[in-house]
Design a protein around this motif. Sequence first.
Motif, PDB file in Angstrom:
ATOM      1  N   GLN A  59       0.826  -1.215   0.000  1.00  0.00           N
ATOM      2  CA  GLN A  59       0.000   0.000   0.000  1.00  0.00           C
ATOM      3  C   GLN A  59       0.858   1.261   0.000  1.00  0.00           C
ATOM      4  O   GLN A  59       0.528   2.233  -0.679  1.00  0.00           O
ATOM      5  N   ALA A  60       1.958   1.239   0.745  1.00  0.00           N
ATOM      6  CA  ALA A  60       2.843   2.401   0.799  1.00  0.00           C
ATOM      7  C   ALA A  60       3.471   2.689  -0.562  1.00  0.00           C
ATOM      8  O   ALA A  60       3.538   3.839  -0.996  1.00  0.00           O
ATOM      9  N   SER A  61       3.897   1.632  -1.258  1.00  0.00           N
ATOM     10  CA  SER A  61       4.514   1.876  -2.556  1.00  0.00           C
ATOM     11  C   SER A  61       3.474   2.367  -3.564  1.00  0.00           C
ATOM     12  O   SER A  61       3.761   3.247  -4.377  1.00  0.00           O
ATOM     13  N   ALA A  64       2.809   5.942  -3.126  1.00  0.00           N
ATOM     14  CA  ALA A  64       3.893   6.745  -3.708  1.00  0.00           C
ATOM     15  C   ALA A  64       3.854   6.690  -5.235  1.00  0.00           C
ATOM     16  O   ALA A  64       4.691   7.273  -5.906  1.00  0.00           O
ATOM     17  N   GLY A  65       2.883   5.951  -5.765  1.00  0.00           N
ATOM     18  CA  GLY A  65       2.727   5.868  -7.211  1.00  0.00           C
ATOM     19  C   GLY A  65       3.705   4.925  -7.895  1.00  0.00           C
ATOM     20  O   GLY A  65       3.973   5.056  -9.086  1.00  0.00           O
ATOM     21  N   ILE A  66       4.247   3.971  -7.130  1.00  0.00           N
ATOM     22  CA  ILE A  66       5.152   2.989  -7.748  1.00  0.00           C
ATOM     23  C   ILE A  66       4.677   1.565  -7.496  1.00  0.00           C
ATOM     24  O   ILE A  66       4.021   1.278  -6.496  1.00  0.00           O
ATOM     25  N   LEU A  67       5.013   0.690  -8.424  1.00  0.00           N
ATOM     26  CA  LEU A  67       4.635  -0.713  -8.290  1.00  0.00           C
ATOM     27  C   LEU A  67       5.450  -1.348  -7.165  1.00  0.00           C
ATOM     28  O   LEU A  67       6.629  -1.051  -7.014  1.00  0.00           O
ATOM     29  N   PRO A  68       4.814  -2.233  -6.401  1.00  0.00           N
ATOM     30  CA  PRO A  68       5.567  -2.926  -5.344  1.00  0.00           C
ATOM     31  C   PRO A  68       6.647  -3.820  -5.968  1.00  0.00           C
ATOM     32  O   PRO A  68       6.488  -4.283  -7.091  1.00  0.00           O
ATOM     33  N   VAL A  73       5.879  -8.855  -3.847  1.00  0.00           N
ATOM     34  CA  VAL A  73       4.656  -9.362  -4.479  1.00  0.00           C
ATOM     35  C   VAL A  73       4.620 -10.890  -4.410  1.00  0.00           C
ATOM     36  O   VAL A  73       3.623 -11.486  -3.996  1.00  0.00           O
ATOM     37  N   GLN A  74       5.732 -11.533  -4.787  1.00  0.00           N
ATOM     38  CA  GLN A  74       5.794 -12.999  -4.771  1.00  0.00           C
ATOM     39  C   GLN A  74       5.569 -13.545  -3.365  1.00  0.00           C
ATOM     40  O   GLN A  74       4.826 -14.504  -3.180  1.00  0.00           O
TER      41      GLN A  74
END
Length: 135
Positions: A59-61, A64-68, A73-74
């Motif tokens: 959620q934080a990333s 900030a408008g960036i993909l985790p 993710v994995q």
Amino acid sequence: GLGTMSLKVKVSYHDMPTGPAGQVRGPEEEITPVDWGVSPKPKYKSLKKRMKDEFKLIQASLAAGILPQDGLVQSFVQNSKLMTQYPGKGDEFYARNDVAVDAFARAVEEGDLAKVQETVALLDQLKKDCHQKYK
């Protein structure tokens, strides 16, 4: 001695009233020793704690408008799939959660930020619905 490791952990309590900084820090806990053996299924509570931390990072990333990150993710996807194997912890939400987690992973793979945010919002809602009933 060998094989024993001491680990300092900062614990923050989110259900307590918050101070001026908006966050209450719990006491530091000394946890010894750490068992590095891998059990087939972690304790449900440990798994949920790990997922909570991972979900916050995701959620934080996104905020900030960036993909985790891929590793995050994995790990989250693996942990989610593991979580839905515990009986009696929200079984009727499991199928929907698995579908949402797959959609999330696919959206990240495709690099579609808007779609990722959409799937994370859905996962958040499912989590809230499930926790309301089972927590």
